[in-house]
Design a protein around this motif. Structure first.
Motif, PDB file in Angstrom:
ATOM      1  N   PRO A 111      -0.240  -5.721  -5.701  1.00  0.00           N
ATOM      2  CA  PRO A 111      -1.672  -5.574  -5.435  1.00  0.00           C
ATOM      3  C   PRO A 111      -2.408  -6.907  -5.336  1.00  0.00           C
ATOM      4  O   PRO A 111      -3.307  -7.072  -4.512  1.00  0.00           O
ATOM      5  CB  PRO A 111      -2.176  -4.741  -6.629  1.00  0.00           C
TER       6      PRO A 111
ATOM      7  N   GLN B 283      -1.834  -8.559  -1.999  1.00  0.00           N
ATOM      8  CA  GLN B 283      -2.640  -7.892  -0.970  1.00  0.00           C
ATOM      9  C   GLN B 283      -4.086  -8.376  -1.030  1.00  0.00           C
ATOM     10  O   GLN B 283      -4.720  -8.605   0.003  1.00  0.00           O
ATOM     11  CB  GLN B 283      -2.582  -6.383  -1.159  1.00  0.00           C
ATOM     12  N   TYR B 284      -4.605  -8.554  -2.259  1.00  0.00           N
ATOM     13  CA  TYR B 284      -5.974  -9.075  -2.424  1.00  0.00           C
ATOM     14  C   TYR B 284      -6.101 -10.463  -1.794  1.00  0.00           C
ATOM     15  O   TYR B 284      -7.071 -10.754  -1.084  1.00  0.00           O
ATOM     16  CB  TYR B 284      -6.329  -9.120  -3.916  1.00  0.00           C
TER      17      TYR B 284
ATOM     18  N   GLU C 148     -10.490  -2.194   2.038  1.00  0.00           N
ATOM     19  CA  GLU C 148      -9.169  -2.412   1.459  1.00  0.00           C
ATOM     20  C   GLU C 148      -9.190  -3.581   0.481  1.00  0.00           C
ATOM     21  O   GLU C 148      -8.467  -3.580  -0.523  1.00  0.00           O
ATOM     22  CB  GLU C 148      -8.147  -2.674   2.573  1.00  0.00           C
TER      23      GLU C 148
ATOM     24  N   SER D  22      -7.976  -3.286  -3.340  1.00  0.00           N
ATOM     25  CA  SER D  22      -6.848  -4.098  -3.806  1.00  0.00           C
ATOM     26  C   SER D  22      -7.191  -4.831  -5.096  1.00  0.00           C
ATOM     27  O   SER D  22      -6.336  -4.993  -5.977  1.00  0.00           O
ATOM     28  CB  SER D  22      -6.433  -5.103  -2.725  1.00  0.00           C
TER      29      SER D  22
ATOM     30  N   THR E  33      -5.489  -4.278  -8.725  1.00  0.00           N
ATOM     31  CA  THR E  33      -4.882  -5.383  -9.468  1.00  0.00           C
ATOM     32  C   THR E  33      -5.199  -5.280 -10.955  1.00  0.00           C
ATOM     33  O   THR E  33      -4.314  -5.398 -11.812  1.00  0.00           O
ATOM     34  CB  THR E  33      -5.386  -6.733  -8.924  1.00  0.00           C
TER      35      THR E  33
END
Length: 420
Positions: A13, A16-17, A140, A144, A148
Motif C-alpha cells: 500500500p 502505491q501511495y 486512489e 492508498s 497504509t
C-alpha cells in the motif's frame, strides 16, 4: 518476522501511495519524499529493535531523531503551503503522520495508529469528495494512504501488540544506524505505579485483612473504652481546635505566551486572494475577482471581509470574531480553527464546511436553502434562514450531541435535541 511484516507494508500500500503521489506531482509529490524518508527511518529503527535490547531513554531519543525530523518536515511543509490547490492532500498526511510514533506508545500502540488515521480521514474525505468526479488518481491516492495506516495497525497487532518488542540480543549503537527510526509520539500518561501491599505483595495483604475480619466477636476486644471525660458533649473544652486552614491569597499566574504579531496582508497572488493578520478592519473588500479565484483568510481578528461577484471558494483559517459577506460561490466556504465567526450569502453557496470551530453563525439566502453543511469537532453553530421579505431570520442550531445504540450487528446514531 517483525522486519518482514513492515517491509510488506512498504512494498504494497505504501508503494502505491508513493507512485500515485508522483503521478499527481507538485506539492503532493514533494511532501511524499519526506514521508518516504520517515518510513525508511522507521524500518531501520525496527531492524535495530530486532537485534538489540531496549536502550536508555536518552539514547532512545537520539535513535528516534531521524524519523522525528522527517515528521516535523512533513508538518512544516503543509503549514508553508496553505494556499496550495492540494492543501487537503497535504493536511491528510500532516494530521495522520504522527502514527509513526507508535514505537513509543505502550501498552496500546495499535489504537494510537487508528486515532491518527481517523484524524487524517477528515481531509481524505475532502479529497474524495472534491476529486471523485474529476480525476480517479486522487481518489486512489487517498485510499492508498488510509490503507497504509490500516495495514500498519494490523502489523502492530500481530507483532507488537503491547508495545515495540526489543530482542535483547545486544546493546544498540549510540547513534542511528544506516538511516533511521521514528518520532516521539504525543504525550503519553505515565504507567500506573505498583499497587502491591508491601514486600509480601497483594496476597499477603489480602490474607492479613481477612484474618482481621474472621475474628468474629473478638474483633471488639481491641477497641478502647470511651469514658465521660473523652466525650465532647460532656466536655465542651474538647470542642475547640486549631483554626481551619486557609489557602494563601497570593497565586502564581502562568506567564502568557506572547502572541505572534505580523504585518497585515491584503494581496492577490494569481488566482488567490490572501488576507492575513488583519485586526479591527471592517473595510476589507475583494472586487474584480473571477469565477476561478479563491479567497484565503488567515489569522484575522475583529474584521469584516466583503467579496463581490461570483468566485470559486472562501477559506477562513484560525480567525477570531470575523465576518464574511459574499455574493455566490462555485464550490464552498470553509471555517477551520476559528472562534466566533459569521457569514452571510446573498446568492448561492453549495457547501459550508466547519472544522474545529467554536461559534459560527450562517445567514442564508432563499437561493441557498439547499446548501450542504458538513461539521466536525465544532460547537455553537447556528443556521439562520430568511423569513418573509422583511429581512427577518429564524435561527436553527446544528446538533452537537448524539446518541448511539446497538442495532442488530451495527450502530444506530441519532441527534439529541437540547432542552435548555
Amino acid at each position: 518476522m517483525s522486519v518482514n511484516g513492515f517491509e510488506d507494508i512498504l512494498n504494497d500500500p505504501f508503494a502505491q501511495y508513493l507512485q500515485l503521489s508522483a503521478k499527481i506531482g507538485g506539492d503532493v509529490a514533494q511532501q511524499a519524499d519526506f514521508v518516504k524518508k520517515a518510513f525508511k527511518a522507521q524500518l531501520e529503527f525496527i531492524k535495530l529493535a530486532s537485534t538489540s535490547s531496549q536502550p536508555a531513554q536518552a539514547q532512545l531519543a537520539t535513535l528516534l531523531k531521524p524519523t522525528s525530523d522527517q515528521i516535523s518536515a512533513i508538518q512544516e511543509y503543509r503549514e508553508k503551503h496553505r494556499t496550495s490547490p492540494f492543501f487537503n492532500h497535504l493536511s491528510a498526511i500532516s494530521e495522520s503522520i504522527p502514527a509513526l510514533g507508535w514505537v513509543c506508545v505502550a501498552p496500546t500502540p495499535g489504537p494510537h495508529v487508528k486515532e491518527m488515521n481517523d484524524a487524517g480521514q477528515f481531509y481524505t474525505n475532502r479529497v474524495l469528495k472534491e476529486w471523485k468526479e474529476k480525476n480517479a488518481t486522487h481518489v486512489e491516492w487517498a485510499r492508498s494512504w488510509v490503507s497504509t495506516l490500516t495495514e500498519l495497525q494490523k502489523y502492530i497487532k500481530q507483532h507488537h501488540t503491547t508495545g515495540l518488542v526489543w530482542s535483547g540480543i545486544s546493546a544498540p549503537p549510540s547513534g542511528p544506524a544506516g538511516g533511521a527510526p521514528p518520532p516521539p509520539p504525543p504525550p503519553v500518561l505515565p504507567p500506573v505505579g505498583d499497587l502491591s501491599l508491601g514486600a509480601g505483595g497483594e496476597d499477603d495483604g489480602r490474607s492479613a485483612l481477612f484474618a482481621q475480619i474472621n475474628q468474629g466477636e473478638d474483633i471488639t476486644k481491641s477497641l478502647k473504652r470511651v469514658t465521660a471525660d473523652m466525650q465532647t458533649h460532656k466536655n465542651p473544652g474538647l470542642r475547640t481546635g486549631p483554626a481551619p486552614f486557609k489557602a494563601p491569597t497570593a497565586s502564581v499566574k502562568p506567564v502568557a505566551k506572547p502572541v505572534e504579531s505580523k504585518p497585515p496582508v491584503f494581496t492577490r497572488d494569481g488566482k488567490k486572494w490572501l488576507i492575513e493578520y488583519q485586526k479591527n478592519n471592517t473595510g476589507l473588500v475583494v472586487e474584480g475577482a473571477e469565477m476561478n479565484n479563491v479567497v484565503y483568510v488567515f489569522r484575522c481578528e475583529n474584521s469584516t471581509i466583503t467579496v463581490k461577484g461570483k468566485i470559486n471558494s472562501i477559506f477562513l483559517d484560525s480567525c477570531k470574531k470575523c465576518s464574511v459577506v459574499f455574493d455566490s460561490l462555485v464550490s464552498s466556504i470553509e471555517f477551520v480553527n476559528c472562534q466566533s465567526v459569521q457569514m452571510q450569502v446573498l446568492g448561492h453557496v453549495p457547501t459550508i464546511s466547519i472544522d474545529k470551530t467554536d461559534g459560527c453563525q450562517m445567514y442564508l439566502s432563499e437561493e441557498s436553502k439547499k446548501v450542504e453543511i458538513v461539521s466536525s469537532k465544532s460547537s455553537e453553530m447556528n443556521v439562520l434562514l430568511p423569513k418573509g421579505t422583511a429581512g427577518d431570520y429564524t435561527e436553527h442550531p446544528i446538533p452537537e450531541q448524539f446518541k448511539t445504540t446497538i442495532s442488530g450487528n451495527g450502530l444506530s446514531t441519532i441527534c439529541v435535541e437540547s432542552l435548555g
